[in-house]
Design an enzyme around this catalytic site. Structure first.
Site, PDB file in Angstrom:
ATOM      1  N   HIS A   1       9.233  -1.392 -10.392  1.00 13.81           N
ATOM      2  CA  HIS A   1       8.371  -2.541 -10.682  1.00 13.81           C
ATOM      3  C   HIS A   1       9.142  -3.818 -10.378  1.00 13.81           C
ATOM      4  O   HIS A   1      10.362  -3.879 -10.558  1.00 13.81           O
ATOM      5  CB  HIS A   1       7.935  -2.498 -12.157  1.00 13.81           C
ATOM      6  CG  HIS A   1       6.883  -3.502 -12.474  1.00 13.81           C
ATOM      7  ND1 HIS A   1       7.188  -4.815 -12.746  1.00 13.81           N
ATOM      8  CD2 HIS A   1       5.529  -3.404 -12.539  1.00 13.81           C
ATOM      9  CE1 HIS A   1       6.055  -5.476 -12.972  1.00 13.81           C
ATOM     10  NE2 HIS A   1       5.035  -4.639 -12.843  1.00 13.81           N
TER      11      HIS A   1
ATOM     12  N   GLU B   1       2.148  -4.142  -5.024  1.00 13.26           N
ATOM     13  CA  GLU B   1       2.027  -5.250  -5.976  1.00 13.26           C
ATOM     14  C   GLU B   1       2.701  -6.493  -5.390  1.00 13.26           C
ATOM     15  O   GLU B   1       3.925  -6.669  -5.540  1.00 13.26           O
ATOM     16  CB  GLU B   1       2.703  -4.886  -7.297  1.00 13.26           C
ATOM     17  CG  GLU B   1       2.067  -3.726  -7.997  1.00 13.26           C
ATOM     18  CD  GLU B   1       2.210  -3.846  -9.506  1.00 13.26           C
ATOM     19  OE1 GLU B   1       1.182  -3.865 -10.189  1.00 13.26           O
ATOM     20  OE2 GLU B   1       3.345  -3.952  -9.999  1.00 13.26           O
TER      21      GLU B   1
HETATM   22  C1  PEP Z   1       2.021  -5.689 -13.154  1.00  9.56           C
HETATM   23  O1  PEP Z   1       2.901  -6.342 -13.692  1.00  9.56           O
HETATM   24  O2  PEP Z   1       2.245  -4.549 -12.698  1.00  9.56           O
HETATM   25  C2  PEP Z   1       0.706  -6.289 -13.013  1.00  9.56           C
HETATM   26  C3  PEP Z   1      -0.069  -5.857 -12.069  1.00  9.56           C
HETATM   27  O3  PEP Z   1       0.406  -7.265 -13.913  1.00  9.56           O
HETATM   28  P1  PEP Z   1      -0.952  -8.145 -13.972  1.00  9.56           P
HETATM   29  O4  PEP Z   1      -2.100  -7.195 -13.876  1.00  9.56           O
HETATM   30  O5  PEP Z   1      -0.883  -8.831 -15.301  1.00  9.56           O
HETATM   31  O6  PEP Z   1      -0.893  -9.064 -12.820  1.00  9.56           O
END
Ligand code: PEP
Length: 255
Positions: A93, A165
């Protein structure tokens, strides 16, 4: 392929709060055959929640673990200890990469340790805002993918999930922005191209790719219909029970 809806609770909810949340969500959702619902509580919650869990409705993920199974590693927990408690583990992450300085080499070892212990890794990759601005997104994705998967054989790749992400879209990032479906589609295409290069065309299509970054009930449907996206990794909205349930219902409808 199933749709994966994964809630990353990060460092939120103590054991009591997590237990109440689990109790409530298990009453609100049914056993959705096509939607795999997963929550990732803090490590301390995993044992008690695993006793309370209705595995036909919801599965557990760890947020992190160390790559050695045992030994002189003060403060760590291992995938060997998580075996039997969780089905998944989030690995790499952006908060682990940028706050705890995990690099692709360490992430690769964690991915391998998860697989060795029968836990499916959810490998997170994604560029930061300046990398996107300088046109480096494709290189970052390639490096993180080749790096993170460097110890995964062709036999084992079916156990891996990838979460794209973009760090600039994560809600806890300062001045977070909302990624558009087109931006996501482009990077998901790059991810599949890279997977094809490493593992071949057929396998490249079979690896689930999740999107994460400020997912809310209002945009979940649009993100789930981006070509090549097989699910969502959700931070902030997963802490709000009604929002998380709403996203699960959307996934069921979109499917
Ligand atoms: C995350 O930190 O993996 C994430 C997707 O957070 P958010 O949905 O709050 O953007």
């Amino acid at each position: 392929m199933k749709t994966f809806i994964v809630g990353n609770w990060k460092l939120n909810f103590n054991v009591g709060e997590a237990s109440v949340y689990l109790h409530k969500i298990q009453r609100k959702i049914a056993n959705y055959r096509d939607v795999e619902v997963v929550v990732a509580p803090t490590a301390l919650c995993l044992q008690p929640l695993s006793l309370q869990l209705d595995r036909s409705k919801i599965k557990l993920a760890a947020q992190n673990a160390f790559y050695r199974d045992f030994g002189a590693f003060t403060g760590e927990i291992s995938f060997a200890e998580l075996k039997g408690l969780v089905n998944y583990c989030i690995i790499g992450h952006s908060e682990r990469r940028y706050i705890f300085h995990e690099d692709d080499k360490m992430i690769a070892k964690k991915v391998a340790a998860a697989i060795r212990n029968g836990i499916r890794p959810i490998l997170c990759i994604g560029e930061i805002e300046s990398e996107r601005a300088f046109g480096e997104t494709a290189d970052v994705i390639k490096d993180q993918l080749f790096g993170g998967l460097s110890e995964v054989s062709v036999e084992d790749i079916s156990k891996v999930l990838i979460a794209y992400e973009p760090v600039w879209a994560i809600s806890s990032t300062k001045d977070a922005k909302i990624a558009t479906p087109d931006e996501i589609a482009e990077v998901v295409g790059l991810i599949r191209e890279n997977l094809k290069e490493i593992y071949g065309a057929k396998i490249a299509e079979e690896v689930p790719i999740l999107f994460g970054g400020s997912v809310k009930p209002t945009n979940a449907g649009a993100y789930l219909t981006v070509p090549g996206v097989n699910g969502l990794l959700i931070g902030g909205a997963s802490l709000i029970l009604d929002e998380f349930v709403d996203i699960i219902e959307t996934a069921k409808r979109v499917k």
